[in-house]
Design a protein around this motif. Structure first.
Motif, PDB file in Angstrom:
ATOM      1  N   SER A   1      18.848  -2.740   8.266  1.00 12.63           N
ATOM      2  CA  SER A   1      18.003  -3.521   7.349  1.00 12.63           C
ATOM      3  C   SER A   1      17.936  -2.802   6.008  1.00 12.63           C
ATOM      4  CB  SER A   1      16.584  -3.680   7.913  1.00 12.63           C
ATOM      5  OG  SER A   1      15.913  -2.435   7.907  1.00 12.63           O
ATOM      6  N   GLY A   2      17.449  -3.514   5.009  1.00 14.09           N
ATOM      7  CA  GLY A   2      17.197  -2.878   3.720  1.00 14.09           C
ATOM      8  C   GLY A   2      16.070  -1.860   3.848  1.00 14.09           C
ATOM      9  N   THR A   3      15.088  -2.173   4.661  1.00  7.02           N
ATOM     10  CA  THR A   3      13.958  -1.259   4.860  1.00  7.02           C
ATOM     11  C   THR A   3      14.450   0.073   5.428  1.00  7.02           C
ATOM     12  OG1 THR A   3      12.646  -3.223   5.386  1.00  7.02           O
ATOM     13  CG2 THR A   3      11.648  -1.089   5.871  1.00  7.02           C
TER      14      THR A   3
ATOM     15  N   THR B   1       5.811  -6.143  -5.396  1.00 11.08           N
ATOM     16  CA  THR B   1       7.012  -6.054  -4.566  1.00 11.08           C
ATOM     17  C   THR B   1       6.675  -6.537  -3.171  1.00 11.08           C
ATOM     18  OG1 THR B   1       8.818  -4.615  -3.800  1.00 11.08           O
ATOM     19  CG2 THR B   1       6.612  -3.648  -3.811  1.00 11.08           C
ATOM     20  N   PHE B   2       7.717  -6.638  -2.354  1.00  9.74           N
ATOM     21  CA  PHE B   2       7.524  -6.927  -0.937  1.00  9.74           C
ATOM     22  C   PHE B   2       7.054  -5.632  -0.256  1.00  9.74           C
ATOM     23  CE2 PHE B   2       9.639  -7.423   3.349  1.00  9.74           C
ATOM     24  CZ  PHE B   2       8.721  -8.344   3.824  1.00  9.74           C
TER      25      PHE B   2
ATOM     26  N   ALA C   1       7.846  -3.966   2.197  1.00  4.99           N
ATOM     27  CA  ALA C   1       8.825  -3.003   2.735  1.00  4.99           C
ATOM     28  C   ALA C   1       9.041  -1.823   1.797  1.00  4.99           C
ATOM     29  CB  ALA C   1      10.159  -3.704   3.000  1.00  4.99           C
ATOM     30  N   THR C   2       8.977  -2.055   0.480  1.00  4.23           N
ATOM     31  CA  THR C   2       9.199  -0.962  -0.476  1.00  4.23           C
ATOM     32  C   THR C   2       8.163   0.134  -0.257  1.00  4.23           C
ATOM     33  OG1 THR C   2       9.745  -2.734  -2.047  1.00  4.23           O
ATOM     34  CG2 THR C   2       9.701  -0.493  -2.912  1.00  4.23           C
TER      35      THR C   2
ATOM     36  N   VAL D   1      11.974  -1.763  -8.451  1.00  5.24           N
ATOM     37  CA  VAL D   1      12.466  -2.928  -7.700  1.00  5.24           C
ATOM     38  C   VAL D   1      13.081  -3.901  -8.699  1.00  5.24           C
ATOM     39  CG1 VAL D   1      11.760  -4.897  -6.275  1.00  5.24           C
ATOM     40  CG2 VAL D   1      10.676  -2.658  -5.947  1.00  5.24           C
TER      41      VAL D   1
ATOM     42  N   ASP E   1      15.430  -0.025  -5.514  1.00 10.78           N
ATOM     43  CA  ASP E   1      15.292  -1.085  -4.519  1.00 10.78           C
ATOM     44  C   ASP E   1      15.923  -2.350  -5.099  1.00 10.78           C
ATOM     45  OD1 ASP E   1      14.614  -3.085  -2.791  1.00 10.78           O
ATOM     46  OD2 ASP E   1      12.540  -2.439  -2.495  1.00 10.78           O
TER      47      ASP E   1
ATOM     48  N   ALA F   1      17.146  -4.688  -3.219  1.00  8.73           N
ATOM     49  CA  ALA F   1      17.221  -5.564  -2.038  1.00  8.73           C
ATOM     50  C   ALA F   1      17.510  -7.010  -2.421  1.00  8.73           C
ATOM     51  CB  ALA F   1      15.907  -5.473  -1.249  1.00  8.73           C
ATOM     52  N   GLU F   2      16.931  -7.443  -3.551  1.00 13.30           N
ATOM     53  CA  GLU F   2      17.024  -8.859  -3.937  1.00 13.30           C
ATOM     54  C   GLU F   2      18.122  -9.113  -4.965  1.00 13.30           C
ATOM     55  OE1 GLU F   2      13.067  -9.385  -5.505  1.00 13.30           O
ATOM     56  OE2 GLU F   2      12.121  -8.991  -3.575  1.00 13.30           O
TER      57      GLU F   2
ATOM     58  N   SER G   1      19.550  -5.535   0.552  1.00 14.61           N
ATOM     59  CA  SER G   1      19.150  -6.188   1.806  1.00 14.61           C
ATOM     60  C   SER G   1      20.065  -7.376   2.069  1.00 14.61           C
ATOM     61  CB  SER G   1      17.711  -6.690   1.711  1.00 14.61           C
ATOM     62  OG  SER G   1      17.436  -7.591   2.775  1.00 14.61           O
TER      63      SER G   1
ATOM     64  N   ASN H   1      19.059  -9.545   4.534  1.00 11.64           N
ATOM     65  CA  ASN H   1      18.171 -10.393   5.329  1.00 11.64           C
ATOM     66  C   ASN H   1      18.584 -11.864   5.120  1.00 11.64           C
ATOM     67  OD1 ASN H   1      16.013 -11.161   6.879  1.00 11.64           O
ATOM     68  ND2 ASN H   1      14.494 -10.846   5.295  1.00 11.64           N
TER      69      ASN H   1
ATOM     70  N   LYS I   1      18.465 -13.661   1.582  1.00 14.46           N
ATOM     71  CA  LYS I   1      19.022 -13.054   0.366  1.00 14.46           C
ATOM     72  C   LYS I   1      20.280 -13.797  -0.110  1.00 14.46           C
ATOM     73  CE  LYS I   1      15.888  -9.810   0.048  1.00 14.46           C
ATOM     74  NZ  LYS I   1      15.002 -10.143   1.170  1.00 14.46           N
TER      75      LYS I   1
ATOM     76  N   GLY J   1      20.217  -6.911   7.892  1.00 14.11           N
ATOM     77  CA  GLY J   1      21.060  -5.761   7.559  1.00 14.11           C
ATOM     78  C   GLY J   1      20.769  -5.263   6.165  1.00 14.11           C
TER      79      GLY J   1
ATOM     80  N   TRP K   1       5.122 -12.247  -4.766  1.00 13.23           N
ATOM     81  CA  TRP K   1       4.537 -11.255  -3.856  1.00 13.23           C
ATOM     82  C   TRP K   1       3.079 -10.958  -4.206  1.00 13.23           C
ATOM     83  CZ3 TRP K   1       8.052 -11.492  -0.491  1.00 13.23           C
ATOM     84  CH2 TRP K   1       9.402 -11.320  -0.778  1.00 13.23           C
TER      85      TRP K   1
HETATM   86  C1  LIG Z   1      12.076  -5.874  -2.752  1.00 13.18           C
HETATM   87  C2  LIG Z   1      12.445  -5.778  -1.312  1.00 13.18           C
HETATM   88  N1  LIG Z   1      12.543  -4.565  -0.750  1.00 13.18           N
HETATM   89  C3  LIG Z   1      12.896  -4.401   0.536  1.00 13.18           C
HETATM   90  C4  LIG Z   1      13.163  -5.487   1.336  1.00 13.18           C
HETATM   91  C5  LIG Z   1      13.476  -5.232   2.766  1.00 13.18           C
HETATM   92  O1  LIG Z   1      14.736  -5.639   3.162  1.00 13.18           O
HETATM   93  P1  LIG Z   1      15.011  -5.971   4.714  1.00 13.18           P
HETATM   94  O2  LIG Z   1      14.330  -7.261   5.021  1.00 13.18           O
HETATM   95  O3  LIG Z   1      16.485  -6.073   4.800  1.00 13.18           O
HETATM   96  O4  LIG Z   1      14.472  -4.846   5.520  1.00 13.18           O
HETATM   97  C6  LIG Z   1      13.085  -6.790   0.791  1.00 13.18           C
HETATM   98  C7  LIG Z   1      13.382  -8.027   1.525  1.00 13.18           C
HETATM   99  O5  LIG Z   1      13.305  -8.315   2.625  1.00 13.18           O
HETATM  100  C8  LIG Z   1      12.701  -6.934  -0.559  1.00 13.18           C
HETATM  101  O6  LIG Z   1      12.586  -8.143  -1.104  1.00 13.18           O
END
Ligand SMILES: Cc1ncc(COP(=O)(O)O)c(C=O)c1O
Length: 374
Positions: A57-59, A83-84, A86-87, A135, A161, A163-164, A185, A187, A190, A197, A321
């Motif tokens: 995952s991105g996380t 942000t989401f 996960a960051t 981000v 980050d 991810a997006e 990411s 996900n 995306k 992943g 977010w």
């Molecule tokens: C800004 C940001 N960071 C991290 C993530 C985490 O990625 P993942 O869902 O692949 O773990 C996401 C999206 O899901 C995201 O939008």
């Protein structure tokens, strides 16, 4: 046409099916294999970094990158509040503490002068800053021309980050390539997906080797399973890497469809005073999620009312977010704020933006918006 229209559904078809079937038939199922190696090579080439590590995952990639730059107990990591989760969560996984900083109104990206102020304040109080994690909000790169010198002067590594933001660029450099490490990411929502992943990107071979080791259960290179570190099970599987390779082949055409959809929204809202598109001043974004920002004093309606109108017609539309400093779980965290993230949360609305949306679905969305606008 009926059925719910989602913001950004996966866009997969016959090419993905053929790649995944070929991976299954090759016998490389459990879990690593040549598709993972090829996916890493191809993604590093695409983004322009020397190395890449495919993750579950991105996380997971964020967690590994933060560990590798030294985030841990007794350190803080600066994260944009918009942000989401996960960051920020990845920071907490390491034992470090997130400190939030506000964003700038045009893009929703980290406010660099405010970041500089925060780094000065943290240094004055003797707190050790392990990293800054900008981000690339909704697929627009942060202002790295300003941000990288600020972080370099403070001696703080940048973990990007992105991810997006796969496919976005700034001055010809790709999202994911700006920091000591960058994270993507894949996900399902995306611009391209491996169902779940992510990818860690860097020019630093030692950093990537360390992350690869930690992501593979921190196994020492001996037969009897020797461990001197706590590791993680964070690698991407060979089957999902095959899916990713097919998606990467189609990435540019999928991005074009998102851009075309963005242009359609731009035209639709051009004649509506009090509505702007977030990040629209930057034509190098990847148009991941088109987001409008509404000034209700000028429009006479709120983003929430348009959102309710669309959702009532089975069309997904969401606020941006919810800022981290407003999240109950991060109530006690430090933050340096200017009100912009809260303003965007109150007045922003994300609209269906996926490359898999058919022409009839796009028509349904625009007709519903026109009906609302009267
Ligand atoms: C800004 C940001 N960071 C991290 C993530 C985490 O990625 P993942 O869902 O692949 O773990 C996401 C999206 O899901 C995201 O939008």
């Amino acid at each position: 046409m009926t059925g719910r229209i989602h913001l950004s559904p996966p866009d997969v078809g016959p090419l993905e099916e053929s790649y995944v079937m070929a991976a299954i038939r090759s016998g490389w199922v459990a879990p690593l294999g040549p598709e993972v190696d090829a996916f890493e090579t191809e993604m590093a080439r695409r983004v322009g970094t020397r190395y890449a590590l495919a993750t579950s995952s991105g996380t997971a990639a964020l967690h590994l990158a933060l560990l590798a730059v030294g985030a841990g107990p007794g350190t803080v990591v600066v994260v944009p509040t918009l942000t989401f989760a996960a960051t920020a969560n990845a920071v907490v996984y390491t034992g470090a503490e997130p400190v939030f900083v506000d964003c700038e109104p045009a893009t929703g990206n980290i406010d660099v002068p405010l970041l500089a102020d925060l780094l000065d304040r943290l240094s004055a109080t003797g707190r050790r800053v392990a990293a800054v994690v900008p981000v690339d909000m909704f697929g627009v790169c942060a202002d790295y021309d300003a941000l990288l010198p600020v972080c370099a002067a403070a001696g703080v590594p940048v973990v990007e980050d992105a991810a997006e933001a796969l496919g976005a660029t700034r001055r010809g450099r790709s999202a994911g390539a700006f920091g000591r490490a960058g994270v993507l990411s894949f996900n399902g929502n995306k611009v391209m997906t491996t169902s779940g992943g992510g990818m860690l990107l860097s020019d630093d071979g030692e950093l990537v080797a360390r992350c690869r080791y930690l992501a593979t259960q921190a196994r020492q290179p001996v037969l009897h399973y020797e461990h001197t570190d706590i590791g993680y099970n964070y690698r991407l599987s060979n089957l999902l890497a095959a899916l990713g390779r097919a998606q990467l082949h189609r990435l540019d055409s999928m991005l074009s469809r998102r851009r075309a959809l963005r242009e359609r929204y731009t035209k639709l809202f051009a004649a509506v005073p009090g509505v702007r598109l977030l990040g629209d001043g930057d034509p190098t974004g990847n148009c991941w999620l088109t987001t409008i920002v509404v000034d209700p004093d000028r429009t006479g309606w709120t983003a929430a009312r348009l959102g309710a109108h669309l959702n009532a017609r089975d069309i997904e539309a969401r606020p941006v977010w919810k800022p981290m400093h407003l999240q109950p779980v991060y109530r006690a965290a430090d933050a340096l704020l200017n009100g912009t993230a809260e303003h965007l949360f109150d007045n922003g609305l994300t609209l269906p933006s996926g490359s898999a949306l058919g022409a009839d679905q796009v028509d349904r969305v625009t007709t519903a918006i026109e009906e609302f606008l009267g």
